[in-house]
Design a protein around this motif. Structure first.
Motif, short mmCIF file in Angstrom:
data_model
loop_
_atom_site.label_atom_id
_atom_site.label_comp_id
_atom_site.label_asym_id
_atom_site.label_seq_id
_atom_site.Cartn_x
_atom_site.Cartn_y
_atom_site.Cartn_z
N THR A 251 0.58 -0.99 0.13
CA THR A 251 0.01 0.36 -0.17
C THR A 251 1.15 0.78 0.11
O THR A 251 0.61 2.05 -0.71
N LYS B 55 -10.07 -5.43 0.54
CA LYS B 55 -9.94 -3.47 1.17
C LYS B 55 -8.95 -2.58 0.87
O LYS B 55 -9.48 -1.25 0.42
N GLN B 56 -7.95 -3.91 0.98
CA GLN B 56 -6.36 -2.35 0.98
C GLN B 56 -5.70 -2.97 -0.94
O GLN B 56 -4.67 -1.98 -0.83
#
Length: 297
Positions: free
Chosen positions: A98, A117-118
């Motif tokens: 990320t 989700k990330q």
């Protein structure tokens, strides 16, 4: 009469439309730096680990990532693409992706809804399930046998949540000990600090093979989880993901991926040149008939 575009400008426009430039935050970073960074683990044998004889990161997942890196080089028309490596843990591997510290995470990471989700995942390269490593001379055979016992689990893994759920649901009162790494968990077991180590069975067999006395350990119990393991990448660069997915599909349909699998699971591997003797299981074999990044969880 309408004004005509200059001939050269028109040709340039048509060329751009015919061969669109791949762009995106990850692809731009790779293009500008001339380097792709692969995140790897230290002891996820045989998926991603440090070969103690050479000090270099090696493994099944890393070999697949190197194939993907070659595809990136071709698609970006780069004369050269350097490969860098970044060692990560269960706790910081998602952060490495990320934050852009690594472009691909080549290890033993489960693709699930919470993580998506990330980050994003490509097609699974292994499908496994969690079991338990114990001393061969013990009578432990299943999770219920660990009532009021100590069980090591690597911090930041999906196995931790699965065992915590089973522990609460079955009122087993297991003392769960979070280990910083897979290797540390095996050391705890070796020293008698815990009674077992719960983790994906492929990793347990790999860690067992690395011990100087592998016959002193055994893997027990049915699957506590079903884990589709996949290469992790940024969810903010769909063009990069499409490129990675396409190369994984090519590797599978051409059967190159099968040869890479055999190299790491059915033949002697470094550093001790011991084979895991783990032919491809039916879960992965069936999944690869129709390769997709879509998984049930």
């Amino acid at each position: 009469m309408k004004k005509q575009l200059p001939l050269l400008a028109l040709a340039a426009l048509l060329a751009t439309q015919a061969t669109p430039t791949l762009a995106g935050p990850v692809l731009d970073r790779i293009r500008q730096s001339g380097k792709i960074v692969l995140a790897h683990r230290d002891s996820s044998v045989p998926l991603s680990y440090i070969d103690s004889s050479s000090g270099k990161p090696v493994g099944y997942a890393l070999d697949l990532c190197l194939k993907v890196a070659d595809a990136v080089k071709r698609q970006l028309n780069l004369p050269k693409l350097d490969v860098g490596y970044l060692q990560v843990t269960s706790a910081n591997r998602m952060q490495a992706i990320t934050e852009g510290k690594a472009d691909l995470e080549c290890g033993s990471t489960t693709n699930n809804a919470e993580r998506r989700k990330q980050v994003a995942f490509t097609i699974p390269h292994y499908i496994t399930g969690a079991r338990i490593l114990v001393h061969a001379n013990t009578k432990f055979d299943k999770i219920n046998d660990f009532e009021h016992k100590k069980l090591a689990i690597t911090k930041g893994t999906t196995v931790l949540k699965a065992v915590q759920h089973a522990n609460e649901e079955r009122l087993l009162y297991i003392d769960i000990v979070e280990a910083p790494s897979h290797a540390a968990a095996v050391d705890m077991l070796d020293k008698g600090q815990v009674d077992g180590f719960a983790m994906d069975d492929v990793l347990l067999y790999g860690l067992r093979s690395e011990r100087p006395d592998p016959e002193k350990y055994k893997v027990v119990g049915g699957f506590l989880t079903i884990e589709p393991l996949a290469i992790m990448l940024s969810k903010d660069d769909p063009e990069f993901k499409a490129l990675v997915d396409a190369e994984m599909k090519r590797l599978i349909t051409s059967r190159e991926a099968y040869a890479i699998y055999d190299r790491w699971f059915t033949r002697p591997i470094p550093p001790r040149n011991v084979s895991l003797n783990m032919p491809m299981n039916y879960l992965l074999r069936d999944f690869w008939k129709y390769p997709s990044d879509m998984v049930p969880n």
